[in-house]
Design an enzyme around this catalytic site. Structure first.
Site, PDB file in Angstrom:
ATOM      1  N   ALA A  63      11.772 -20.800  23.389  1.00 37.14           N
ATOM      2  CA  ALA A  63      12.264 -21.920  22.569  1.00 37.14           C
ATOM      3  C   ALA A  63      12.100 -23.279  23.240  1.00 37.14           C
ATOM      4  CB  ALA A  63      13.739 -21.682  22.223  1.00 37.14           C
ATOM      5  N   ALA A  64      12.114 -23.309  24.582  1.00 43.92           N
ATOM      6  CA  ALA A  64      12.034 -24.599  25.277  1.00 43.92           C
ATOM      7  C   ALA A  64      10.590 -25.016  25.546  1.00 43.92           C
ATOM      8  CB  ALA A  64      12.800 -24.522  26.602  1.00 43.92           C
ATOM      9  N   THR A  77       1.689 -15.487  21.595  1.00 44.90           N
ATOM     10  CA  THR A  77       1.312 -15.484  23.019  1.00 44.90           C
ATOM     11  C   THR A  77      -0.074 -14.865  23.192  1.00 44.90           C
ATOM     12  OG1 THR A  77       3.631 -15.285  23.610  1.00 44.90           O
ATOM     13  CG2 THR A  77       2.033 -14.633  25.301  1.00 44.90           C
ATOM     14  N   ALA A 119      -1.413 -12.813  16.350  1.00 49.18           N
ATOM     15  CA  ALA A 119      -2.607 -13.629  16.106  1.00 49.18           C
ATOM     16  C   ALA A 119      -2.863 -14.505  17.317  1.00 49.18           C
ATOM     17  CB  ALA A 119      -2.420 -14.503  14.862  1.00 49.18           C
ATOM     18  N   ASN A 177      -4.505 -17.100  17.048  1.00 47.96           N
ATOM     19  CA  ASN A 177      -4.519 -18.466  16.512  1.00 47.96           C
ATOM     20  C   ASN A 177      -3.913 -18.451  15.113  1.00 47.96           C
ATOM     21  OD1 ASN A 177      -5.448 -20.980  15.301  1.00 47.96           O
ATOM     22  ND2 ASN A 177      -6.615 -21.194  17.195  1.00 47.96           N
ATOM     23  N   HIS A 188      -8.982 -26.878  26.005  1.00 47.26           N
ATOM     24  CA  HIS A 188      -7.522 -26.903  25.846  1.00 47.26           C
ATOM     25  C   HIS A 188      -6.897 -27.813  26.896  1.00 47.26           C
ATOM     26  CE1 HIS A 188      -8.079 -23.315  23.325  1.00 47.26           C
ATOM     27  NE2 HIS A 188      -6.895 -23.603  22.825  1.00 47.26           N
ATOM     28  N   LYS A 231      -2.850 -24.970  30.228  1.00 46.84           N
ATOM     29  CA  LYS A 231      -3.122 -23.641  29.676  1.00 46.84           C
ATOM     30  C   LYS A 231      -3.422 -22.661  30.809  1.00 46.84           C
ATOM     31  CE  LYS A 231      -5.630 -21.111  26.134  1.00 46.84           C
ATOM     32  NZ  LYS A 231      -4.409 -20.411  25.696  1.00 46.84           N
ATOM     33  N   GLY A 265      -7.424 -17.142  23.928  1.00 46.17           N
ATOM     34  CA  GLY A 265      -7.340 -15.969  23.053  1.00 46.17           C
ATOM     35  C   GLY A 265      -8.178 -16.162  21.801  1.00 46.17           C
ATOM     36  N   THR A 266      -8.200 -17.380  21.300  1.00 45.34           N
ATOM     37  CA  THR A 266      -8.994 -17.656  20.091  1.00 45.34           C
ATOM     38  C   THR A 266     -10.482 -17.480  20.371  1.00 45.34           C
ATOM     39  OG1 THR A 266      -7.322 -19.251  19.448  1.00 45.34           O
ATOM     40  CG2 THR A 266      -9.446 -19.393  18.312  1.00 45.34           C
TER      41      THR A 266
HETATM   42  P1  NAD Z   1       4.739 -23.330  27.381  1.00 42.97           P
HETATM   43  O1  NAD Z   1       4.535 -23.037  28.834  1.00 42.97           O
HETATM   44  O2  NAD Z   1       4.938 -24.750  26.962  1.00 42.97           O
HETATM   45  O3  NAD Z   1       6.001 -22.505  26.820  1.00 42.97           O
HETATM   46  C1  NAD Z   1       6.274 -21.186  27.182  1.00 42.97           C
HETATM   47  C2  NAD Z   1       7.795 -21.037  27.213  1.00 42.97           C
HETATM   48  O4  NAD Z   1       8.093 -19.651  27.460  1.00 42.97           O
HETATM   49  C3  NAD Z   1       8.475 -21.856  28.326  1.00 42.97           C
HETATM   50  O5  NAD Z   1       9.576 -22.577  27.805  1.00 42.97           O
HETATM   51  C4  NAD Z   1       8.942 -20.786  29.301  1.00 42.97           C
HETATM   52  O6  NAD Z   1      10.144 -21.161  30.001  1.00 42.97           O
HETATM   53  C5  NAD Z   1       9.187 -19.626  28.355  1.00 42.97           C
HETATM   54  N1  NAD Z   1       9.257 -18.329  29.022  1.00 42.97           N
HETATM   55  C6  NAD Z   1       8.598 -17.899  30.118  1.00 42.97           C
HETATM   56  N2  NAD Z   1       8.986 -16.656  30.439  1.00 42.97           N
HETATM   57  C7  NAD Z   1       9.901 -16.299  29.506  1.00 42.97           C
HETATM   58  C8  NAD Z   1      10.671 -15.134  29.309  1.00 42.97           C
HETATM   59  N3  NAD Z   1      10.591 -14.078  30.137  1.00 42.97           N
HETATM   60  N4  NAD Z   1      11.512 -15.104  28.238  1.00 42.97           N
HETATM   61  C9  NAD Z   1      11.613 -16.159  27.405  1.00 42.97           C
HETATM   62  N5  NAD Z   1      10.917 -17.299  27.557  1.00 42.97           N
HETATM   63  C10 NAD Z   1      10.074 -17.357  28.609  1.00 42.97           C
HETATM   64  O7  NAD Z   1       3.490 -22.681  26.645  1.00 42.97           O
HETATM   65  P2  NAD Z   1       2.945 -22.998  25.149  1.00 42.97           P
HETATM   66  O8  NAD Z   1       1.932 -24.059  25.209  1.00 42.97           O
HETATM   67  O9  NAD Z   1       4.097 -23.120  24.215  1.00 42.97           O
HETATM   68  O10 NAD Z   1       2.146 -21.635  24.857  1.00 42.97           O
HETATM   69  C11 NAD Z   1       2.786 -20.374  24.903  1.00 42.97           C
HETATM   70  C12 NAD Z   1       1.797 -19.274  24.555  1.00 42.97           C
HETATM   71  O11 NAD Z   1       1.373 -19.456  23.186  1.00 42.97           O
HETATM   72  C13 NAD Z   1       0.499 -19.259  25.374  1.00 42.97           C
HETATM   73  O12 NAD Z   1       0.124 -17.904  25.599  1.00 42.97           O
HETATM   74  C14 NAD Z   1      -0.513 -19.938  24.471  1.00 42.97           C
HETATM   75  O13 NAD Z   1      -1.846 -19.527  24.722  1.00 42.97           O
HETATM   76  C15 NAD Z   1      -0.047 -19.430  23.124  1.00 42.97           C
HETATM   77  N6  NAD Z   1      -0.441 -20.235  21.965  1.00 42.97           N
HETATM   78  C16 NAD Z   1      -0.835 -19.547  20.853  1.00 42.97           C
HETATM   79  C17 NAD Z   1      -1.132 -20.201  19.700  1.00 42.97           C
HETATM   80  C18 NAD Z   1      -1.475 -19.406  18.458  1.00 42.97           C
HETATM   81  O14 NAD Z   1      -1.758 -20.001  17.388  1.00 42.97           O
HETATM   82  N7  NAD Z   1      -1.450 -18.061  18.532  1.00 42.97           N
HETATM   83  C19 NAD Z   1      -1.059 -21.603  19.651  1.00 42.97           C
HETATM   84  C20 NAD Z   1      -0.666 -22.299  20.788  1.00 42.97           C
HETATM   85  C21 NAD Z   1      -0.335 -21.593  21.944  1.00 42.97           C
END
Ligand code: NAD
Length: 253
Positions: free
Chosen positions: A9-10, A91, A114, A116, A146, A150, A156-157
């Site tokens: 969430a953060a 993720t 997904a 993406n 990106h 990252k 992944g996409t």
């Molecule tokens: P980020 O680092 O900003 O956020 C990740 C969050 O997860 C952080 O707040 C971190 O403290 C938290 N976290 C870490 N370990 C944790 C745990 N054990 N339990 C709960 N929370 C935990 O990263 P982001 O940019 O938000 O990206 C997150 C993931 O999403 C990456 O894998 C990224 O590639 C993916 N992503 C996917 C899409 C999509 O469309 N599928 C789009 C953007 C990002």
């Protein structure tokens, strides 16, 4: 109204999901989880990730939307199975073992994953087959860009685009090139750039016969992924335990 929890969430995506949910009337973010020490994001209470099972039991979301790291998603899957909560997984970067753990969870709860959640990327994936049919022997190259935070590469996409290409063409990826590196006919170069705050850019080119075809996509804001993930969550709430993809949500429209 679908009740959602947000794992991570953060984080960049987690916060965007909570903000985006606040503007919609079909989903409500009821709780967040994170390892970061935050009490709430917007008005949504955040529970420490160590207590995720208790948090799911207390707030009773229909679906958890997850944007974290693979280790967190796999741990979350156990909690979702225990509490009967659906999973929307954004993720990326899972190894085979992590992926199999998620597949196992989908035997007990609905799981939608997904790489993406943008509709534009879904359209691009659907266009690849038709495009490659018209240019069956052109050279293919794939590039993504990106932001500089990252973790996984290629994205992944990019991997999903590569897998889709491989459904239509027998090509092997070559990740970057250096030194003496002549090109084979059956290879596809894959390149990952990391810079600034780029939300996500992907381009597949097919070149030959004095022309270059480019299939490209630029995400201009993280809210595009949040919107898709929330569409997926609202749809997933009505589904049985199984494995789903974002294309299933679009096909159901
Ligand atoms: P980020 O680092 O900003 O956020 C990740 C969050 O997860 C952080 O707040 C971190 O403290 C938290 N976290 C870490 N370990 C944790 C745990 N054990 N339990 C709960 N929370 C935990 O990263 P982001 O940019 O938000 O990206 C997150 C993931 O999403 C990456 O894998 C990224 O590639 C993916 N992503 C996917 C899409 C999509 O469309 N599928 C789009 C953007 C990002």
């Amino acid at each position: 109204m679908t009740r959602i929890a947000v794992n991570g969430a953060a984080g960049r995506m987690g916060q965007t999901v909570i903000e985006t949910a606040d503007d919609r009337d079909d989903v409500e973010a009821v709780v967040g989880f994170d390892v970061d020490d935050v009490d709430q994001v917007q008005d949504v209470p955040v529970v420490h990730a160590d207590d995720v099972t208790e948090g799911l039991a207390e707030y009773e979301p229909d679906v958890v939307v997850d944007f974290t790291i693979p280790e967190s998603t796999v741990a979350l899957a156990d909690a979702c199975v225990e509490t009967g909560t659906g999973m929307v997984i954004g993720t990326t970067g899972f190894d085979d073992e992590g992926f199999e753990a998620l597949e196992a969870a989908s035997e007990s709860v609905p799981v939608l994953k997904a790489t993406n959640f943008s509709r534009g990327i879904q359209a691009l994936l659907r266009a690849i087959g038709e495009a490659l049919q018209a240019v069956p022997d052109y050279d293919l190259e794939l590039m993504e860009t990106h932001h500089n935070q990252k973790i996984d590469a290629p994205s992944g996409t990019a991997k999903t685009i590569l897998e889709t290409v491989q459904e239509h063409r027998d090509v092997e990826p070559v990740y970057g090139r250096e030194g003496h590196a002549p090109r084979d006919d059956d290879e596809i170069g894959v390149f990952a750039r990391r810079a600034g705050d780029v939300r996500g850019e992907h381009e597949l080119i097919a070149a030959g016969n004095d022309e270059v075809l480019s299939l490209s996509h630029h995400a201009e804001d993280r809210s595009v992924f949040a919107a898709g993930a929330l569409d997926a969550a609202a749809w997933l709430a009505g589904q049985n335990a199984d494995w789903y993809e974002f294309g299933d949500v679009i096909d159901a429209q």
